[in-house]
Design an enzyme around this catalytic site. Sequence first.
Site, short mmCIF file in Angstrom:
data_model
loop_
_atom_site.label_atom_id
_atom_site.label_comp_id
_atom_site.label_asym_id
_atom_site.label_seq_id
_atom_site.Cartn_x
_atom_site.Cartn_y
_atom_site.Cartn_z
N ASN A 132 -15.99 5.15 -5.09
CA ASN A 132 -16.44 5.22 -3.70
C ASN A 132 -16.73 3.84 -3.11
O ASN A 132 -17.30 3.73 -2.03
CB ASN A 132 -17.69 6.11 -3.60
CG ASN A 132 -18.87 5.56 -4.42
OD1 ASN A 132 -18.77 4.50 -5.03
ND2 ASN A 132 -19.96 6.30 -4.44
N HIS A 134 -18.75 1.53 -4.48
CA HIS A 134 -20.07 0.94 -4.78
C HIS A 134 -19.92 -0.28 -5.68
O HIS A 134 -18.95 -0.41 -6.43
CB HIS A 134 -21.04 1.98 -5.37
CG HIS A 134 -20.79 2.37 -6.80
ND1 HIS A 134 -21.26 3.56 -7.32
CD2 HIS A 134 -20.15 1.77 -7.82
CE1 HIS A 134 -20.92 3.63 -8.59
NE2 HIS A 134 -20.24 2.57 -8.92
N GLU A 139 -24.77 2.46 -3.31
CA GLU A 139 -23.89 3.53 -2.88
C GLU A 139 -23.58 3.43 -1.38
O GLU A 139 -24.39 2.89 -0.61
CB GLU A 139 -24.56 4.88 -3.16
CG GLU A 139 -24.92 5.12 -4.62
CD GLU A 139 -23.72 5.47 -5.50
OE1 GLU A 139 -22.58 5.00 -5.22
OE2 GLU A 139 -23.92 6.19 -6.49
P1 PGA Z 1 -16.16 1.99 -14.46
O1 PGA Z 1 -17.37 1.94 -13.43
O2 PGA Z 1 -15.92 0.57 -14.89
O3 PGA Z 1 -16.65 2.82 -15.60
O4 PGA Z 1 -15.00 2.56 -13.74
C1 PGA Z 1 -17.37 0.99 -12.41
C2 PGA Z 1 -18.51 1.24 -11.47
O5 PGA Z 1 -18.89 2.40 -11.24
O6 PGA Z 1 -19.03 0.27 -10.90
#
Ligand code: PGA
Length: 238
Positions: A132, A134, A139
Amino acid sequence: MLRDYQSLSEQAAALVGDRIRRNPATVLGLATGSTPLGLYRELVKMVRRGVIDFGEVVTFNLDEYYPIAKENPQSYYYYMQRHFWEPAAIPPERAHIPDGNPDDVRASCRDYELKIYRAGGIDLQILGIGVNGHIGFNEPGEELMAKTHLVSLSGETIAANSRFFEKAADVPRMAITMGLGTIMKAREILLLAAGPDKGTAIRETVKGGLSTRVPASLLQAHPRVTVMVDREAARYLR
Ligand code: PGA
C-alpha cells in the site's frame, strides 16, 4: 533496475558496504520484512570475508510490533538478532529498535527519537515498501505523523503480514514506527522493492504526485534517495 532478487541484494550490499568503508561509524537505519533478508545475507558474507566491519556502526530499526516481547520469535527484535545483529557482530549496545512492550509508549517513543538525535542522526536509512506504499509502518491516510509513534496497522498490512503467522488472530494489529519526519531526516535513503506485488506501489512512489495516500511518494522530496527494484517490482515503470 536489477535483474532479480539476488542482484538487488548484492547491489544494495555494495552500496551499504561502500558507505561503511568510507565512514566506519555510520549510523544505519534498518528495516525488517522479507525484502532486506538478501541484503543482510550479503553483508554478513562481507563481514566474514573481512571486507567490512560493523564494530563502530550504530543501528536504529524502523519499527516493532506492539505489544510484543523481545523474546517472541515473531518480534522484529528477534528477527534482527537472528538475521543481522548477531551474524554481523554488531555490538548489542549499538543496535536499537523501538521497545515493543514499554510501560509508557509516549515516553518510549520520545526516548527513541532522542537516541537517534544523540547518535548524530541517521546517515543511511534502508527501507522496504508495503503493497500500500507504506514505509516503516507509516500507513496511507489523511495525515502522516512526523515522529516515532504508535500506529494501528491497516487491513492491507495485516493481510500482508499474516503470511508470517500461523493463526490470523496472532497477527499484530499495532506497531511502533519511526515517523515520516524521522525517515526524511536521514542523510541518505536506500529503498528496496522486489516482486510483482510491489509494482503498483513503486509506480506511485516514483511517478505519482506526493501524497499521504502513498507515504513512500514523499521520498521524492528527499535530496538523496536510491530506489533499487527488481524487474518484477519495476513492471509498471516502463
Ligand atoms: P516485505 O515488507 O519486505 O516483507 O515485503 C515490506 C514492508 O511492508 O515495508
